[in-house]
Motif scaffolding. Sequence first.
Motif, mmCIF file in Angstrom:
data_model
loop_
_atom_site.group_PDB
_atom_site.id
_atom_site.type_symbol
_atom_site.label_atom_id
_atom_site.label_comp_id
_atom_site.label_asym_id
_atom_site.label_seq_id
_atom_site.Cartn_x
_atom_site.Cartn_y
_atom_site.Cartn_z
ATOM 1 N N THR A 81 34.410 50.547 29.163
ATOM 2 C CA THR A 81 34.950 50.520 30.654
ATOM 3 C C THR A 81 36.381 51.034 30.446
ATOM 4 O O THR A 81 36.960 51.472 29.423
ATOM 5 C CB THR A 81 35.057 48.996 31.038
ATOM 6 N N THR A 82 36.998 51.416 31.370
ATOM 7 C CA THR A 82 38.356 51.848 31.491
ATOM 8 C C THR A 82 39.338 50.898 31.885
ATOM 9 O O THR A 82 38.948 49.787 32.285
ATOM 10 C CB THR A 82 38.419 52.924 32.595
ATOM 11 N N GLY A 83 40.561 51.106 31.651
ATOM 12 C CA GLY A 83 41.718 50.451 31.961
ATOM 13 C C GLY A 83 41.667 50.168 33.348
ATOM 14 O O GLY A 83 42.214 48.904 33.661
ATOM 15 N N ALA A 84 41.700 51.037 34.074
ATOM 16 C CA ALA A 84 41.604 50.702 35.461
ATOM 17 C C ALA A 84 40.510 49.835 35.938
ATOM 18 O O ALA A 84 40.680 49.026 36.922
ATOM 19 C CB ALA A 84 41.484 52.250 36.486
ATOM 20 N N GLU A 85 39.295 49.918 35.416
ATOM 21 C CA GLU A 85 38.167 49.057 35.776
ATOM 22 C C GLU A 85 38.569 47.578 35.348
ATOM 23 O O GLU A 85 38.057 46.664 35.876
ATOM 24 C CB GLU A 85 36.867 49.793 35.353
ATOM 25 N N LEU A 86 39.173 47.508 34.246
ATOM 26 C CA LEU A 86 39.571 46.108 33.744
ATOM 27 C C LEU A 86 40.684 45.234 34.668
ATOM 28 O O LEU A 86 40.512 44.171 34.906
ATOM 29 C CB LEU A 86 40.159 46.151 32.557
ATOM 30 N N VAL A 87 41.238 45.986 35.508
ATOM 31 C CA VAL A 87 42.522 45.580 36.609
ATOM 32 C C VAL A 87 41.928 44.539 37.462
ATOM 33 O O VAL A 87 42.366 43.347 37.685
ATOM 34 C CB VAL A 87 43.172 46.509 37.391
ATOM 35 N N PRO A 88 40.683 44.911 38.153
ATOM 36 C CA PRO A 88 40.319 43.894 39.003
ATOM 37 C C PRO A 88 39.747 42.487 38.460
ATOM 38 O O PRO A 88 39.903 41.587 39.273
ATOM 39 C CB PRO A 88 39.147 44.580 40.018
ATOM 40 N N PHE A 89 39.388 42.634 37.264
ATOM 41 C CA PHE A 89 38.801 41.446 36.475
ATOM 42 C C PHE A 89 39.990 40.372 36.287
ATOM 43 O O PHE A 89 40.017 39.312 36.378
ATOM 44 C CB PHE A 89 37.818 41.527 35.350
ATOM 45 N N LEU A 90 41.244 41.183 35.836
ATOM 46 C CA LEU A 90 42.501 40.634 35.597
ATOM 47 C C LEU A 90 43.114 39.755 36.870
ATOM 48 O O LEU A 90 43.636 38.619 36.932
ATOM 49 C CB LEU A 90 43.545 41.356 34.917
ATOM 50 N N LEU A 91 42.781 40.538 38.007
ATOM 51 C CA LEU A 91 43.443 40.130 39.405
ATOM 52 C C LEU A 91 42.410 38.969 40.086
ATOM 53 O O LEU A 91 42.788 37.979 40.440
ATOM 54 C CB LEU A 91 43.520 41.204 40.347
ATOM 55 N N LEU A 92 40.861 39.283 39.951
ATOM 56 C CA LEU A 92 40.308 38.485 40.574
ATOM 57 C C LEU A 92 39.482 37.555 40.030
ATOM 58 O O LEU A 92 38.750 36.370 40.337
ATOM 59 C CB LEU A 92 39.340 39.184 41.455
ATOM 60 N N GLY A 93 39.369 37.656 38.490
ATOM 61 C CA GLY A 93 38.352 36.797 37.836
ATOM 62 C C GLY A 93 38.721 35.264 37.841
ATOM 63 O O GLY A 93 38.014 34.482 37.745
#
Length: 600
Positions: free
Chosen positions: A292-304
Amino acid sequence: MKSPSSGPGPDPAVPAPGTGAPPPLRALAAPVRGRLALAVGLQAVAALAGVVPFIAVSLLADRLTDRVPAEADTLWPLVVLACAAGLVALVCGTAAGALAHVADNDLQLTLRRRLARHVGRLPLGRLTEKGTGEVKQAVQDDVGALHTLFAHTLLDVVAVLTAPVLALAYLVTVDWRLALLAVVPLALGVLLFRRAMSGAAAQMAEFGAALGRISAAAVEFATGIAVFKSFGRGGKAHERFVRATEGFADFFSGWVRATLVSSTAAVLVVAPAVVLLLLTAVGAVFVTQGWTTGAELVPFLLLGPAVAAPMGVVGPRIQQIRAGQAAAVRITELLDAPTLPEPATPALPDGHHISLRGVSFSYDGHTDVLDGVDLDLAPGTVTALVGPSGSGKSTLASLLPRFHDVTAGTVTLGGADLRDIPATELYRRVGFVLQDVRLLRASVADNIRLGRPDATDEEVERCARAARIHDRVTALPDGYATELGTAVTLSGGEAQRLSIARALLADAPVLVLDEATAYADPHSEALIQDALSALAAGRTLLVIAHRLSTIRSADRIVVLEDGRVTEQGGHDALLAAGGRYAALWDAQGSPDDVREGSAR
């Protein structure tokens, strides 16, 4: 046996049991169900809109980290979307809270009005048997519990259940593997919470019982300390209280130890910091492995962390929901309590002669407390009820003011069956002075005016003088304007004389007196006897007496045993007969040992 006159039907707003009626909570909320549903909808929109800014930020991160420089035209729409969604969340959330509170306020007003109307139609006997605690709990505590449920908990539950659904749905579209990982803490939290809550019903019952033991021991300690000290055993006074508190501590410690690991783990696995740490660690592996990419990880850190959020608040919300359901059941039970039937064809009494014919009464429908009682109370006479404890004296007396309706037979006033006399007319003719005097938190004058609200100050004072309470009232800080129940309280004898003044003002021709001097000291008893003499003049009296010296000059003394009349007549005649009354008289001592008195 005469059947009671049919009264008004049950309250249509309260569903009848056993008819497929909705649960009590849903039935009580029916008047505001539409507004609550709208509030729930607005809160759901607010929760969903609250997730959108995080999604917009995730998309912005993806655009900004793209190798091709992002153009402003592609970024500003996301910024506008985030701001607009935040504004929608704020407006809808505020509107939902306001609407829920307005609906709850109307519901509280409706319920309290219904309860007040219904309690006013309940038989007085039901209120005296169960006390005012049931009414206070329903009107104040239980309606308050519904406020917490409808105005707060309902919207909180909608918010914590709605937002995670949208968050998870979006995360699945980004990377289904990390989305599944975000669900793992939630699943573990559910399993651990269920383990921690196993056997909770029994534990909560024991918890309440243990608190009850502490309360009882505390009252005993506070009230009995003087007795213990007077016998030189002050150090022993607190032993039961200490045992109760130690027992509670042992029980609670054991309960905590048994659930500590699972309950703590249930809280920890769904804590935002733990969920964020898990997603960060695994996400870092995904990024370094190129999955995955770093940008794709962002929503998981915000919404997880939001996906597991419901488990963090489930415990208190479940407790509030259960408390609301229990409150609804108690309110419904009180509203379902049968009211005093009003006559279909009202009758007015002709005179004040009271007649009981073949009267039987049972509290449970099986065991008769009274059995075949025949009795006449002629106008202007004093009739005294005596007998051993449990013989039915108070029950018989309670039938005259219609605290209960007879199970069999009839009670008539002036030739009219009590069940056919409208309540307002009955209580103009039948008054009562009970042992347990209830005074309102109001001025002395207003407490007396309960007997006749339109009475003048001069009439209030005249009745207070006749009841031998005027001098005590004038000694109060504000005289008749002094508010009772705050810094000023009256002794038992003083409260009794105040209730006699109230009865004098009501001027009912028939009076029921339930041992009006039972809790009075000798000085107060003398004043109460004088007040009763003024009260009895020209009226028909039914007196419940435990001290036989106070009723020796009654026109008729009626002896009750096991719910039956076994003797009746004058004092001298009953003594000469050598029956039950003579035995009771001898058991209380000779006339020289007790204060001579009269019910007149």
